[in-house]
Scaffold this motif. Structure first.
Motif, PDB file in Angstrom:
ATOM      1  N   ALA A  72       0.702  -1.223   0.202  1.00 46.92           N
ATOM      2  CA  ALA A  72      -0.072  -0.048  -0.064  1.00 46.92           C
ATOM      3  C   ALA A  72       0.977   1.224   0.001  1.00 46.92           C
ATOM      4  N   PHE A  73       2.090   1.073   0.339  1.00 42.00           N
ATOM      5  CA  PHE A  73       2.910   2.384   0.612  1.00 42.00           C
ATOM      6  C   PHE A  73       3.646   3.077  -0.561  1.00 42.00           C
ATOM      7  N   TYR A  74       3.477   2.482  -1.688  1.00 41.67           N
ATOM      8  CA  TYR A  74       3.918   3.379  -2.925  1.00 41.67           C
ATOM      9  C   TYR A  74       3.537   4.858  -2.972  1.00 41.67           C
ATOM     10  N   TRP A  75       2.080   4.901  -2.656  1.00 37.23           N
ATOM     11  CA  TRP A  75       1.478   6.122  -2.652  1.00 37.23           C
ATOM     12  C   TRP A  75       1.183   6.629  -1.399  1.00 37.23           C
ATOM     13  N   LEU A 103      13.533   5.252 -17.289  1.00 42.76           N
ATOM     14  CA  LEU A 103      13.735   5.079 -18.770  1.00 42.76           C
ATOM     15  C   LEU A 103      12.354   4.639 -19.467  1.00 42.76           C
ATOM     16  N   SER A 104      11.860   3.912 -18.712  1.00 43.55           N
ATOM     17  CA  SER A 104      10.444   3.258 -19.154  1.00 43.55           C
ATOM     18  C   SER A 104       9.471   4.161 -19.133  1.00 43.55           C
ATOM     19  N   PRO A 105       8.676   4.492 -20.268  1.00 46.98           N
ATOM     20  CA  PRO A 105       7.382   5.443 -20.097  1.00 46.98           C
ATOM     21  C   PRO A 105       6.542   5.339 -19.037  1.00 46.98           C
ATOM     22  N   GLN A 106       6.036   4.185 -18.880  1.00 43.06           N
ATOM     23  CA  GLN A 106       5.294   3.486 -17.869  1.00 43.06           C
ATOM     24  C   GLN A 106       5.524   3.707 -16.431  1.00 43.06           C
ATOM     25  N   LYS A 107       6.899   3.492 -16.083  1.00 39.68           N
ATOM     26  CA  LYS A 107       7.580   3.557 -14.849  1.00 39.68           C
ATOM     27  C   LYS A 107       7.528   5.156 -14.629  1.00 39.68           C
ATOM     28  N   ARG A 110       4.380   6.749 -13.306  1.00 35.87           N
ATOM     29  CA  ARG A 110       3.985   6.426 -12.223  1.00 35.87           C
ATOM     30  C   ARG A 110       4.644   7.074 -11.387  1.00 35.87           C
ATOM     31  N   GLN A 111       6.064   7.401 -11.464  1.00 28.84           N
ATOM     32  CA  GLN A 111       6.898   7.967 -10.507  1.00 28.84           C
ATOM     33  C   GLN A 111       6.438   9.582 -10.582  1.00 28.84           C
ATOM     34  N   SER A 112       6.407  10.066 -11.781  1.00 26.08           N
ATOM     35  CA  SER A 112       5.722  11.428 -11.803  1.00 26.08           C
ATOM     36  C   SER A 112       4.739  11.809 -11.066  1.00 26.08           C
ATOM     37  N   ALA A 113       3.576  10.859 -11.207  1.00 26.61           N
ATOM     38  CA  ALA A 113       2.340  10.993 -10.435  1.00 26.61           C
ATOM     39  C   ALA A 113       2.449  11.026  -8.876  1.00 26.61           C
ATOM     40  N   PHE A 114       3.424  10.357  -8.269  1.00 34.07           N
ATOM     41  CA  PHE A 114       3.795  10.203  -7.076  1.00 34.07           C
ATOM     42  C   PHE A 114       4.394  11.402  -6.340  1.00 34.07           C
ATOM     43  N   LEU A 115       5.389  11.895  -7.322  1.00 39.47           N
ATOM     44  CA  LEU A 115       6.177  12.947  -6.788  1.00 39.47           C
ATOM     45  C   LEU A 115       5.103  14.356  -7.061  1.00 39.47           C
ATOM     46  N   PRO A 253      -1.558   5.704  -9.751  1.00 36.32           N
ATOM     47  CA  PRO A 253      -1.470   4.983 -11.064  1.00 36.32           C
ATOM     48  C   PRO A 253      -2.442   3.640 -11.002  1.00 36.32           C
ATOM     49  N   GLU A 254      -2.885   3.306 -12.171  1.00 37.31           N
ATOM     50  CA  GLU A 254      -3.966   2.211 -12.083  1.00 37.31           C
ATOM     51  C   GLU A 254      -2.968   0.879 -11.511  1.00 37.31           C
ATOM     52  N   LYS A 255      -1.809   0.626 -11.816  1.00 35.90           N
ATOM     53  CA  LYS A 255      -1.221  -0.491 -11.395  1.00 35.90           C
ATOM     54  C   LYS A 255      -0.913  -0.572  -9.937  1.00 35.90           C
ATOM     55  N   TRP A 256      -1.016   0.626  -9.336  1.00 34.16           N
ATOM     56  CA  TRP A 256      -0.851   0.807  -7.899  1.00 34.16           C
ATOM     57  C   TRP A 256      -2.209   0.515  -7.001  1.00 34.16           C
ATOM     58  N   LYS A 257      -3.308   0.713  -7.786  1.00 35.59           N
ATOM     59  CA  LYS A 257      -4.487   0.825  -7.439  1.00 35.59           C
ATOM     60  C   LYS A 257      -4.820  -0.758  -7.227  1.00 35.59           C
ATOM     61  N   TYR A 258      -4.400  -1.523  -8.291  1.00 35.68           N
ATOM     62  CA  TYR A 258      -4.462  -3.058  -7.935  1.00 35.68           C
ATOM     63  C   TYR A 258      -3.561  -3.395  -6.858  1.00 35.68           C
TER      64      TYR A 258
END
Length: 261
Positions: A72-75, A103-107, A110-115, A253-258
């Protein structure tokens, strides 16, 4: 000038003082003492957190493989988490998060949303310092093929420089490092030697540990804090799925929601 009157007390024939200091009521004396205490009260110590984002994130990632509760603690609200570790007589100066864009667009998304969510919530109390990722090429010992692997660069250097800079500029009283990277021992030793009045605290991200950092702290009569033993602080610092402020919105991010469902 004579401090005694020429009159005498009729009963005792005793010279009376011309001036006697009046005794203040007890409650007024108490107010005076409180005023004095207020003006001589020591200011709170300024605490700056320096977070090794790479070390922190992958510590969480390793921990969730063992204990799913840590998924749960990524976000998480980083500033709120750091504030929960403050002691009496301390105040949070700033949280500085050192990282690099994947370098991965998806990663990277997700990082940008968190920051961005953390920046939106915490404003100037949250600062981001970026390094960069470079492709590191290694040769497979079995097939002899060329394998490309991204490697984060500059983070430990950026942390080192900023910690020393803040001590030189007198913008902090306590250096709080969130990392288990032994490469950060030299700058800590430098601060201990040049700025002995600065307190140093080290927080090991979940599942990460450094004997070199631990030994340094023990030598200076301190010890690291194991963040893995503070899961309740993480639980209290979780952000809502949707962060909205000043017309801006960031969503987990959707992946973190899951992950946290």
């Amino acid at each position: 000038m004579c401090f005694f009157s020429l009159n005498y007390c009729k009963g005792h024939r005793k010279v009376l003082p011309l001036y006697q200091k009046k005794q203040r009521p007890a409650f007024l004396q108490g107010i005076g003492r409180l005023r004095a205490a207020f003006f001589i009260m020591e200011p709170k110590k300024r605490v700056t957190f320096y977070i090794d984002g790479f070390n922190f994130y992958f510590g969480l990632k390793r921990t969730k493989r063992v204990d799913s509760a840590w998924r749960a603690f990524y976000w998480i609200d980083i500033v709120k988490l750091c504030e929960s570790f403050l002691g009496e007589g301390q105040t949070l100066e700033k949280v500085i998060y050192f990282t690099a864009s994947p370098l991965s667009p998806q990663k990277n998304s997700r990082q940008s949303a968190f920051l961005n969510a953390n920046k939106l919530i915490n404003g100037d109390r949250f600062e981001i310092v970026r390094g960069k990722y470079l492709d590191k090429h290694i040769i497979c010992p079995y097939c002899k093929g060329d394998i490309s692997r991204p490697e984060e660069k500059k983070t430990d250097v950026n942390i080192s420089i900023r910690m020393v800079e803040d001590c030189v500029m007198d913008t902090t009283d306590i250096v709080a490092l969130v990392s288990a990277d032994s490469d950060l021992v030299p700058p800590i030793e430098l601060i201990q030697r040049l700025f002995p009045e600065i307190d140093i605290k080290v927080y090991f991200p979940p599942s990460n540990f450094s004997n070199d950092l631990k030994d340094n702290l023990i030598h200076h009569r301190s010890k690291p804090v194991l963040m893995i033993k503070n899961i309740r602080r993480f639980q209290s610092a979780m952000m809502p799925d949707i962060v909205t402020k000043d017309g801006k919105t960031y969503t987990i991010p959707e992946k973190w929601k899951y992950v946290i469902s």
